[in-house]
Design a protein around this motif. Structure first.
Motif, mmCIF file in Angstrom:
data_model
loop_
_atom_site.group_PDB
_atom_site.id
_atom_site.type_symbol
_atom_site.label_atom_id
_atom_site.label_comp_id
_atom_site.label_asym_id
_atom_site.label_seq_id
_atom_site.Cartn_x
_atom_site.Cartn_y
_atom_site.Cartn_z
ATOM 1 N N LYS A 50 -1.115 -39.678 43.366
ATOM 2 C CA LYS A 50 -1.655 -39.488 42.021
ATOM 3 C C LYS A 50 -0.560 -39.641 40.967
ATOM 4 C CE LYS A 50 -4.911 -36.478 41.584
ATOM 5 N NZ LYS A 50 -5.738 -35.275 41.432
ATOM 6 N N ALA A 51 0.614 -39.084 41.248
ATOM 7 C CA ALA A 51 1.744 -39.169 40.314
ATOM 8 C C ALA A 51 2.220 -40.604 40.126
ATOM 9 C CB ALA A 51 2.888 -38.290 40.808
ATOM 10 N N ARG A 52 1.871 -41.497 41.036
ATOM 11 C CA ARG A 52 2.333 -42.888 40.996
ATOM 12 C C ARG A 52 1.189 -43.883 40.800
ATOM 13 N NH1 ARG A 52 5.118 -39.507 43.893
ATOM 14 N NH2 ARG A 52 7.387 -39.656 43.952
ATOM 15 N N ASN A 53 -0.001 -43.365 40.548
ATOM 16 C CA ASN A 53 -1.184 -44.205 40.357
ATOM 17 C C ASN A 53 -1.441 -45.112 41.564
ATOM 18 O OD1 ASN A 53 -3.431 -44.856 38.810
ATOM 19 N ND2 ASN A 53 -2.435 -46.646 37.920
ATOM 20 N N ILE A 54 -1.365 -44.520 42.735
ATOM 21 C CA ILE A 54 -1.609 -45.216 44.002
ATOM 22 C C ILE A 54 -2.893 -44.640 44.616
ATOM 23 C CG2 ILE A 54 -0.752 -45.581 46.352
ATOM 24 C CD1 ILE A 54 2.108 -45.270 45.179
ATOM 25 N N SER A 55 -3.752 -45.503 45.096
ATOM 26 C CA SER A 55 -4.967 -45.068 45.798
ATOM 27 C C SER A 55 -4.694 -44.962 47.292
ATOM 28 C CB SER A 55 -6.106 -46.053 45.560
ATOM 29 O OG SER A 55 -6.451 -46.080 44.192
ATOM 30 N N ILE A 56 -5.506 -44.165 47.972
ATOM 31 C CA ILE A 56 -5.323 -43.901 49.401
ATOM 32 C C ILE A 56 -6.519 -44.405 50.198
ATOM 33 C CG2 ILE A 56 -5.205 -42.059 51.151
ATOM 34 C CD1 ILE A 56 -3.690 -40.370 49.079
ATOM 35 N N ILE A 57 -6.217 -45.022 51.340
ATOM 36 C CA ILE A 57 -7.202 -45.309 52.385
ATOM 37 C C ILE A 57 -6.905 -44.338 53.521
ATOM 38 C CG2 ILE A 57 -8.071 -46.964 54.086
ATOM 39 C CD1 ILE A 57 -6.892 -49.204 52.286
ATOM 40 N N ILE A 58 -7.873 -43.504 53.870
ATOM 41 C CA ILE A 58 -7.764 -42.692 55.089
ATOM 42 C C ILE A 58 -8.343 -43.535 56.215
ATOM 43 C CG2 ILE A 58 -8.465 -40.606 56.310
ATOM 44 C CD1 ILE A 58 -8.676 -39.190 53.605
ATOM 45 N N ASP A 59 -7.543 -43.765 57.245
ATOM 46 C CA ASP A 59 -7.907 -44.670 58.344
ATOM 47 C C ASP A 59 -7.991 -43.883 59.655
ATOM 48 O OD1 ASP A 59 -8.011 -46.787 60.259
ATOM 49 O OD2 ASP A 59 -5.834 -46.990 60.198
ATOM 50 N N TRP A 60 -9.197 -43.798 60.233
ATOM 51 C CA TRP A 60 -9.363 -43.241 61.593
ATOM 52 C C TRP A 60 -8.928 -44.361 62.525
ATOM 53 C CZ3 TRP A 60 -9.244 -38.923 63.897
ATOM 54 C CH2 TRP A 60 -9.852 -38.683 65.127
ATOM 55 N N HIS A 61 -7.708 -44.243 63.027
ATOM 56 C CA HIS A 61 -7.031 -45.372 63.657
ATOM 57 C C HIS A 61 -7.242 -45.385 65.174
ATOM 58 C CE1 HIS A 61 -4.308 -48.705 62.966
ATOM 59 N NE2 HIS A 61 -3.839 -48.457 64.175
ATOM 60 N N SER A 62 -8.426 -45.862 65.546
ATOM 61 C CA SER A 62 -8.761 -46.019 66.956
ATOM 62 C C SER A 62 -9.082 -47.480 67.210
ATOM 63 C CB SER A 62 -9.955 -45.138 67.320
ATOM 64 O OG SER A 62 -10.243 -45.235 68.690
ATOM 65 N N ILE A 63 -8.772 -47.919 68.420
ATOM 66 C CA ILE A 63 -9.079 -49.292 68.824
ATOM 67 C C ILE A 63 -9.786 -49.220 70.175
ATOM 68 C CG2 ILE A 63 -8.144 -51.553 69.437
ATOM 69 C CD1 ILE A 63 -5.723 -50.899 67.671
ATOM 70 N N GLY A 64 -11.012 -49.724 70.202
ATOM 71 C CA GLY A 64 -11.743 -49.724 71.458
ATOM 72 C C GLY A 64 -13.239 -49.666 71.252
ATOM 73 N N ASN A 65 -13.913 -49.179 72.276
ATOM 74 C CA ASN A 65 -15.363 -49.142 72.333
ATOM 75 C C ASN A 65 -15.813 -47.686 72.213
ATOM 76 O OD1 ASN A 65 -18.072 -49.171 73.073
ATOM 77 N ND2 ASN A 65 -17.780 -50.706 74.669
ATOM 78 N N LEU A 66 -16.179 -47.291 71.011
ATOM 79 C CA LEU A 66 -16.601 -45.914 70.755
ATOM 80 C C LEU A 66 -17.877 -45.574 71.520
ATOM 81 C CD1 LEU A 66 -16.019 -43.314 69.152
ATOM 82 C CD2 LEU A 66 -17.330 -44.288 67.258
ATOM 83 N N LYS A 67 -18.747 -46.552 71.672
ATOM 84 C CA LYS A 67 -20.022 -46.324 72.381
ATOM 85 C C LYS A 67 -19.779 -45.882 73.818
ATOM 86 C CE LYS A 67 -22.651 -49.128 74.770
ATOM 87 N NZ LYS A 67 -23.241 -50.349 75.231
ATOM 88 N N GLU A 68 -18.875 -46.557 74.506
ATOM 89 C CA GLU A 68 -18.631 -46.260 75.927
ATOM 90 C C GLU A 68 -17.394 -45.404 76.165
ATOM 91 O OE1 GLU A 68 -19.075 -49.456 78.678
ATOM 92 O OE2 GLU A 68 -20.878 -50.217 77.689
ATOM 93 N N ARG A 69 -16.762 -44.951 75.066
ATOM 94 C CA ARG A 69 -15.563 -44.103 75.156
ATOM 95 C C ARG A 69 -14.468 -44.752 76.005
ATOM 96 N NH1 ARG A 69 -17.827 -37.876 75.706
ATOM 97 N NH2 ARG A 69 -19.192 -37.995 73.907
ATOM 98 N N LYS A 70 -14.249 -46.026 75.735
ATOM 99 C CA LYS A 70 -13.188 -46.780 76.412
ATOM 100 C C LYS A 70 -12.292 -47.362 75.331
ATOM 101 C CE LYS A 70 -16.035 -47.909 80.406
ATOM 102 N NZ LYS A 70 -16.655 -48.985 81.195
ATOM 103 N N PHE A 71 -10.981 -47.150 75.493
ATOM 104 C CA PHE A 71 -10.064 -47.479 74.415
ATOM 105 C C PHE A 71 -8.873 -48.272 74.914
ATOM 106 C CE2 PHE A 71 -12.621 -43.887 73.357
ATOM 107 C CZ PHE A 71 -13.092 -44.225 72.102
ATOM 108 N N GLN A 72 -8.254 -49.013 73.985
ATOM 109 C CA GLN A 72 -7.180 -49.923 74.344
ATOM 110 C C GLN A 72 -5.917 -49.183 74.801
ATOM 111 O OE1 GLN A 72 -7.103 -53.298 71.797
ATOM 112 N NE2 GLN A 72 -5.089 -53.934 72.484
ATOM 113 N N ARG A 73 -5.663 -48.016 74.224
ATOM 114 C CA ARG A 73 -4.496 -47.208 74.616
ATOM 115 C C ARG A 73 -4.865 -45.737 74.548
ATOM 116 N NH1 ARG A 73 -1.641 -50.993 71.124
ATOM 117 N NH2 ARG A 73 -0.582 -52.491 72.455
ATOM 118 N N ASP A 74 -4.070 -44.913 75.210
ATOM 119 C CA ASP A 74 -4.336 -43.470 75.244
ATOM 120 C C ASP A 74 -4.393 -42.839 73.859
ATOM 121 O OD1 ASP A 74 -4.506 -43.556 77.989
ATOM 122 O OD2 ASP A 74 -2.521 -42.688 78.340
#
Length: 178
Positions: A50-74
């Motif tokens: 806010k002090a620097r006039n920068i916006s934020i992206i909050i990123d849920w940083h997962s890679i994989g298949n959420l439907k089957e609970r299988k992911f590229q890394r632990d």
């Protein structure tokens, strides 16, 4: 963690001329450190941005298949329930904070050429809309970012079957090998 997460990062971002910062939260780290740790970290990020006039992206940083609970890394292992809880907590906390401008709901959905099971566009679309509905229960304004399948590269089905959410941005990750 203080050495790694401090206001100097935001000075650098500002010096680069950037006006948006993407802050990833890997599920493994969320599980290890907990919500209070991340609330403090994001509260600081909001103050510094806010002090620097920068916006934020909050990123849920997962890679994989959420439907089957299988992911590229632990580090990416999560569940739909945990993902929904994360977004419920974040969207409640930051709903009235314009510095938090984007919620990137799941970094890269992929089946990794079938190594992580199967997931159709319709199945991914239903998950995106469920996550989006969780966010919209708390926050109507913040832009939701949702990627296509195949490491957020494949959006071909979005034209005929778009995500049905307001204030939505599609993410595409155009890797050179694609």
């Amino acid at each position: 963690a203080e050495k790694e997460w401090n206001e100097a990062h935001f000075d650098h971002i500002q010096k680069w001329g950037a006006n948006v910062v993407r802050i990833p939260v890997a599920p493994k780290n969320w599980q290890k450190h907990g919500k209070e740790f991340y609330f403090e970290a994001f509260d600081n990020a909001v103050k510094w941005s806010k002090a620097r006039n920068i916006s934020i992206i909050i990123d849920w940083h997962s890679i994989g298949n959420l439907k089957e609970r299988k992911f590229q890394r632990d580090g990416y292992i999560t569940t739909l329930e945990e993902t929904l809880e994360f977004w419920d907590l974040m969207s409640k906390r930051y709903k009235n904070e314009p510095t938090v401008a984007f919620y990137e709901i799941f970094n890269e959905p992929t089946t990794f050429f079938g190594k992580l099971g199967e997931m159709t566009w319709d199945e991914w679309r239903a998950l995106v809309q469920m996550i989006g509905a969780t966010i919209r229960n708390n926050d109507d304004d913040t832009v939701i970012i949702a990627g296509g399948l195949n490491w957020a590269y494949d959006l071909r089905d979005a034209k005929d079957k778009p995500f049905l959410l307001d204030n939505l941005a599609y993410a595409v990750h155009p890797y050179p090998q694609k």
